[in-house]
Write an enzyme that holds these catalytic residues in place. Structure first.
Site, PDB file in Angstrom:
ATOM      1  N   HIS A 272       0.833  -1.199   0.000  1.00 19.79           N
ATOM      2  CA  HIS A 272       0.000   0.000   0.000  1.00 19.79           C
ATOM      3  C   HIS A 272       0.875   1.260   0.000  1.00 19.79           C
ATOM      4  CE1 HIS A 272      -3.805   2.153   0.988  1.00 19.79           C
ATOM      5  NE2 HIS A 272      -2.980   2.999   1.553  1.00 19.79           N
ATOM      6  N   GLU A 273       1.791   1.335   0.944  1.00 19.03           N
ATOM      7  CA  GLU A 273       2.619   2.552   1.047  1.00 19.03           C
ATOM      8  C   GLU A 273       3.554   2.667  -0.151  1.00 19.03           C
ATOM      9  OE1 GLU A 273       1.507   4.533   3.074  1.00 19.03           O
ATOM     10  OE2 GLU A 273       0.387   3.152   4.366  1.00 19.03           O
ATOM     11  N   HIS A 276       1.698   4.287  -2.943  1.00 19.74           N
ATOM     12  CA  HIS A 276       1.756   5.753  -2.806  1.00 19.74           C
ATOM     13  C   HIS A 276       3.119   6.279  -3.277  1.00 19.74           C
ATOM     14  CE1 HIS A 276      -2.025   6.605  -0.792  1.00 19.74           C
ATOM     15  NE2 HIS A 276      -1.775   5.796   0.234  1.00 19.74           N
ATOM     16  N   GLU A 302      -4.754   7.502  -3.461  1.00 20.12           N
ATOM     17  CA  GLU A 302      -5.236   6.246  -2.893  1.00 20.12           C
ATOM     18  C   GLU A 302      -5.456   5.192  -3.990  1.00 20.12           C
ATOM     19  OE1 GLU A 302      -5.245   5.877   0.258  1.00 20.12           O
ATOM     20  OE2 GLU A 302      -6.489   4.131   0.723  1.00 20.12           O
TER      21      GLU A 302
END
Lengths: 512, 512
Positions: A272-273, A276, A302
């Site tokens: 997820h990070e 980003h 997102e």
């Protein structure tokens, strides 16, 4: 044939150059603010908190002064007149939007909002510790009042208050668009959710640490390297709450946290990070000083984290790649093949806690918050009635009633620090991730075989070209159209979760 | 008896409050600059260098604007009129001194100095890599010219150019004082140095890593904790060049570097940087926003690092304490008792490299640089003649002639970044460390027994009261007088090194 002579650089209007000069200073100061926050979460000694708050406040005041300076307003006006291409016009328009928001808020209100957010954090933490919403209520009352004042100043007398706040995170978005998307999502998701088992939302496996943190970190590092995170232009640390922060495209930092009893939060958090971070590292270099050189919106941000976490990281191809090396690092993984790993990454359950929610239920958690915060802002709902309204909404959407406010209305910090209009960007990101990935597959063909080889370059290149390099030169809704050929819809996302539920039902009996 | 009523706080003149308000902002921005530097040395991704330079330049320009603002000048003038106690008067005077230095330098020259320092670093690194001073010469020529211009602007037509630069690091110090101190030191140190064996200056033990870095780090952490470094208000990291940086007294960060074949540089480096850190952590809390809330000078700062490194860390008591636990952590330590450890920490040798120098020869390295940089500034020496002058000076003072410029004039980065007048503060610190420690022992009695128990609280308390809590409310020369009852002299230092040479000669035959 001789090479064509090099194209001479197109001279840019002086006003555009001047705007970038002033904006570049602001972006550098914002990068410094980002470093102060990153350091606070990862490195700062415990007792430096007070001094750090003062440093951040000093920087924030300087940024505010620059954003509201006459010099910058003059530069924007001239850039608006002289801008020649769409990029230059977008830059002037974005500078106008950002500075307009800053100019609309008097210094007094900005200070009161900052103070109320600090008090709100405090009251929220105390309310969570002793389980009582009542001790949080005055602080939230105050914050909602100030946000209403802020929204009124931003929107003018006639426009929608909620839209004025939403615009901070998702430029140009409107509650009417959100209503339409949620109307598509709600019945389908509620129906799918009905089928899922309920879980109390706080249960954790206990017992000895099965997954050593160092091994989980090695696994995560291998994953983020494989998907293209550039370690020469970023770093990975641990923190209490995982996050990604960009100090410019050449310095993008992510953090992670792991559960010694369950490797999934750490692994998926890494993805997820890193999603980003890939976005930040792929922002257009030539616009580093421009008002449109950053991310298009929180929703688009997102979409990138979710795409790597859910569309890539939870795909069957990815699971097969993972299966080829993960059990060596983490011998305790409790399943026998890649398909079982896939199921393990897709545990579907109705729960009370948003951050633990699966892909099917997640947007219902957002919908509840979106409805409630809109009602709070318009004063259709009072803060006093909020906990009961929360319970009603959760019962309606998820068929669950939180046994305590800690597992209900007190679970997120967002409202306590004045973030109203922020939650919906999570859903915008979820929907856009599905729609973008479908578009990528339609163009590139099925990617599972590449993923199985650990080859993620095709999807990263596609995102670089379609999304990352665009920066904020287009409004977020146009970024989606450019990437996928269509405006944002719920359809691709719904197809995605239907496939999940179906796949799960088909193989669920084999759960380890 | 009833308690006396609390003393009402003495109201401070509004002008003093206003000065602290403005100065507090400057100190916070300087703390942010410190964080940017710390991060660059310890954490920053490799490719973020260019962006970081721009961030630092942006911050530096803001600090310069604040230091030279009319608003601050008015506040200083009023504070000068209204200041009532010595602390308030010192604050106004220090603000006048700092802003006077900033106002004297036109923005054009400040920019040229910064650019020349960047080019100088580059040229110095290249010259070191290919061994030739000639490729560094133009950059150094340019820097010396700019420093001369700066010094002329700072000093006015009649005053000494060198003093104007020295004042940046050691407020109020003069070359005449340094000349007097070096005149006391030189004959004695040259005579003592004659007796010492020469070493080439680059020899290192080789072979397998005898001292694992993790164990060295544990040892260092134990030492800095024992001497009183507050880990709630600081942290320890590794970096290529050890340093200490303060972001205010509640956030003081040190770094270290270790040699796997020799535990001494790491251990003594820990003590040295922790000595700096203890000073920063002990600065007066009530003056955090005041112009006199920081360190008194670089010389006083160095007195604290040297005192912990040399007077405490190389004492016999400390060696006995170390001996009681160090061999467990580092089983490869090559000696049989605490006395042998003492000798190991006191290897005395004539070498070519300042940063490797022992206590006896160190100040001769400084003296050589001091003479040469004074001659460069006054144009008695040209940059072209510098390498030969360096060789002559080293032969005269240390009886050694560097075989290359890399081991000679190119060994330090200071001149390459425009630090002229900085080197002598090392000697001021060495002398003050000896004089302060003698004064502490005269008051507290012999401290070896306490050190042997690992008890360093008495000496820390003494330093807190005599030096740290003074901040910059007194000029550095007065800080020495306050702590020791005498102006700074060479005598205590000379007694210290004579004891070392004597102790070494007495036991040298037993060297392991």
């Amino acid at each position: 044939m001789l090479d064509a002579p090099p194209t001479p650089p197109i001279p840019r209007p002086p006003a555009v150059v001047e705007l970038e000069r002033l904006w570049g200073e602001i972006r550098r100061l914002e990068a410094v603010e980002a470093l102060l926050s990153w350091d606070q979460e990862t490195m700062m000694p415990a007792r430096a908190t007070a001094a750090r708050s003062e440093q951040i406040a000093t920087l924030a005041a300087i940024v505010h002064d620059r954003l509201t300076s006459d010099e910058l307003q003059r530069a924007i006006e001239e850039a608006e007149r002289e801008a020649s291409g769409p990029e230059e016009r977008a830059a002037a328009a974005e500078a106008r939007r950002r500075t307009g928001r800053a100019l609309a808020i008097p210094r007094r209100l900005a200070g009161e909002l900052a103070a109320a957010a600090a008090l709100g954090t405090d009251a929220w933490q105390r309310a969570r510790a002793d389980g009582g919403f009542q001790s949080f209520r005055p602080a939230l009352d105050r914050l909602i009042g100030l946000k209403r004042e802020q929204a009124t100043l931003l929107s003018g007398p006639d426009a929608a208050l909620y839209d004025a706040l939403l615009d901070e995170y998702e430029p140009g978005a409107r509650a009417a668009d959100l209503d339409r998307l949620f109307a598509e999502l709600e019945p389908e998701l509620v129906a799918l959710t009905r089928e899922l088992p309920a879980e109390p939302g706080v249960a954790k496996e206990t017992g000895a640490a099965r997954y050593p943190l160092a091994s989980q970190r090695d696994a995560g590092a291998r994953v983020v390297r494989a998907i293209g995170f550039d370690e020469q232009r970023g770093r990975v640390d641990s923190s209490a709450h995982p996050f990604c922060i960009g100090l410019g495209r050449d310095d993008v930092r992510i953090t992670w946290r792991a559960d010694p009893d369950d490797f999934r939060p750490g692994l998926l958090g890494f993805l997820h990070e890193a999603g980003h971070a890939l976005y930040e590292q792929g922002l257009p270099a030539h616009l580093a000083d421009s008002p449109v050189g950053g991310a298009a919106s929180l929703g688009i941000h997102e979409s990138q984290s979710r795409l790597w976490e859910n569309q890539v990281g939870r795909s069957r191809g990815f699971c097969r790649w993972l299966w080829s090396w993960l059990p060596e690092l983490l011998p305790a993984v409790p399943f026998s093949d890649a398909e079982a790993l896939w199921r393990h990454l897709h545990e579907l359950r109705r729960g009370l806690i948003r951050v633990d929610a699966d892909e099917v239920t997640y947007n219902l958690h957002v919908l509840a918050r979106y409805r409630l915060e809109k009602a709070l802002l318009s004063a259709e709902l009072t803060v006093g009635d909020l906990p009961e309204a929360w319970r009603v909404e959760y019962h309606r959407l998820l068929g669950l009633t939180p046994p305590s406010d800690r597992l209900g209305v007190l679970q997120d910090i967002h409202w306590a620090i004045g973030l109203i209009g922020y939650f919906p960007t999570y859903t915008l990101g979820n929907l856009a991730a599905s729609q973008m990935f479908e578009a990528a597959v339609a163009e590139l063909g099925n990617l599972d075989a590449a993923f199985e080889r650990g080859d993620f370059a095709p999807v990263l290149s596609w995102l670089r070209e379609r999304v990352h390099s665009v920066g904020a030169t287009l409004p977020p809704r146009e970024v989606v159209v450019r990437a996928t050929g269509r405006p944002l819809e719920a359809a691709a996302f719904l197809r995605h979760v239907e496939r999940l539920v179906e796949g799960h039902a088909r193989t669920g009996a084999e759960r380890p």
